[in-house]
Design a protein around this motif. Structure first.
Motif: not given
Length: 493
Positions: A116-126
């Protein structure tokens, strides 16, 4: 400012008897010391040390760095250079990560990980922000004790010995960075690359009923669609465009850029190439069985071949074929950055790879030039095409718009449960029966890995092509229009 120092030293000319300079000087000069000489020493300004992740970063414009080890806290990647304002969520990556994950069938490793992956940076409000995207996947099913014997003895044909030769130290549990678990970062980044390519192609795959009025509209607008809009028409049977123009009740699938890989060989079971229609191949066909072979009959044969060695504690290799439909023309650069060279490097960087060929490959060596050449023609819409595709969609290192096709060979998994002769780190000969959970054949799970690496190459080359060749208005007589895609309303901020 670096500190300076002054050193003083007297230079004396000693009497010599060997005919050298000292013995030839007048006696009056030899008796007096030379004047004191002051030499200024300025210590060098310390340089700022820059440490790069040697061997762990791929790409020039779309850069991906993977991190983590098989039995560490987790694995993942950092993606730098991703365009901003693209809708992105963990779900976009999870689909391909699920195709890659262990424990999905009896012919893969029994290790149980959800990946299961988790995006921790580089994406804001989708949406992507244009800054580095950090993706993390925790390891949850480690069994480090399975590798106690391998801390002493080297597994034959594995990276254990060469890691020691290079670094003088290695991570024993799970093989560290040499484990295929490292490819999680590649697959996650490849999913982002796929999304960029799909958006650039201008449309997502869509299916809708088609009546006569829509066919008439199709007749009118098709000649004016951009080069990346190709039409694949399906009904109960696959139809050609000529047939659909005469039909009145069919379904049209509008397909943009698409990368599809599948297993074409497992051990000695080889899928005949003429059984697969590259134009009509679908992801559902590939995913219809655990072997990821699009032909059901040959899929069963491959599964049986893998099962036969699995129960004996042995392993087999195979081949993954990958195709790219509707690839932009002009990707790749002579001389050292040819598209096929970049694809070969990408594919061969995957664990267990032993061979790469594209187009006619080695079989082309048995043909004459007149047999092998792909003759050009102009289709009814004014596009330059080739009647055959032995070039594999690449000529002179540059994509020509035809289907790019390549094949990647994978060796049998080196970690097996059978007794083998080896040596210890102290260079003593011994025997080893490797424990742990490993794939009896890597190719079913290698399919999304190959797709990911191909996607990473193509999006990197796409950025390079746009930056160099479309910075100024292109030559419309020779170059295909290079239109920027429009973001969907939901993606615009």
């Amino acid at each position: 400012m670096a500190a300076s120092s002054i050193a003083s030293k007297q230079f004396l000319v000693a009497p010599r008897t060997d005919g050298s300079l000292g013995s030839r000087l007048p006696s009056g000069l030899r008796q007096h010391p030379s004047p004191t000489v002051q030499i200024l020493f300025r210590s060098a300004t310390p340089k700022k040390l820059e440490i790069k992740a040697a061997g762990s970063t791929f790409g020039t414009y779309f850069r991906v760095t993977t991190f983590g080890e098989s039995h560490g806290g987790g694995v993942g990647c950092t993606i730098d250079g991703c365009p901003p304002r693209i809708c992105l969520s963990e779900a976009d990556m999870q689909f391909d990560l699920d195709r890659r994950r262990p424990g999905q069938s009896r012919i893969t490793t029994p290790r149980k990980e959800t990946d299961t992956c988790k995006i921790q940076s580089g994406v804001s409000e989708g949406v992507t922000t244009g800054t580095p995207i950090h993706v993390f996947v925790p390891n949850t099913d480690q069994r480090g004790n399975d590798y106690n014997e391998m801390s002493v003895a080297y597994r034959p044909s594995h990276a254990d010995a060469t890691y020691d030769m290079k670094y003088g130290v290695r991570s024993v549990q799970g093989g560290g960075r040499s484990s295929a678990r490292e490819t999680i970062g590649r697959v996650a980044a490849g999913a982002v690359a796929k999304k960029i390519l799909k958006q650039f192609a201008g449309t997502e795959v869509c299916l809708f009923p088609c009546d006569l009025w829509l066919i008439l509209l199709f007749r009118c607008v098709y000649p004016f669609w951009s080069w990346y809009m190709r039409i694949l028409v399906v009904c109960c049977m696959h139809l050609t465009i000529a047939e659909v123009l005469q039909a009145s009740d069919v379904f049209i699938v509008v397909v943009g850029h698409q990368i599809l890989a599948f297993v074409s060989q497992a051990h000695k079971v080889v899928l005949p190439e003429d059984l697969i229609d590259y134009e009509a191949l679908t992801l559902d066909q590939v995913e219809s069985n655990i072997a990821r072979c699009p032909d059901p009959e040959y899929a069963e044969k491959m599964i049986a071949a893998i099962d036969a060695v699995r129960v004996r504690g042995d392993s087999v290799g195979g081949v993954v074929t990958c195709i790219v439909r509707n690839a932009p023309r002009g990707l790749g650069s002579p001389v050292f950055d040819k598209l096929e060279a970049e694809l070969a490097k990408a594919a061969m960087s995957l664990p267990a790879t032993k061979g790469f060929e594209f187009g006619s490959g080695f079989a082309g060596t048995f043909m004459t030039g007149s047999e092998h050449n792909d003759e050009f023609y102009t289709d009814e819409y004014g596009n330059i095409r080739t009647r055959t595709n032995r070039s594999g969609g690449i000529q002179g290192g540059i994509s020509n718009g035809e289907i790019i096709n390549m094949r990647v060979a994978f060796k049998p998994t080196s970690t097996i449960g059978r007794k083998q002769n080896t040596v210890t780190r102290e260079k003593k000969e011994t025997e080893l029966i490797a424990r742990g959970r490993h794939d009896p054949c890597v190719v079913p799970r290698a399919v999304p890995m190959v797709e990911a690496m191909v996607a990473l190459v193509l999006v990197d080359q796409l950025m390079a092509q746009y930056a160099q060749c479309y910075l100024f208005p292109p030559n419309s007589d020779l170059q295909a229009p290079f239109k920027l895609p429009s973001l969907e309303p939901a993606e615009m901020l």
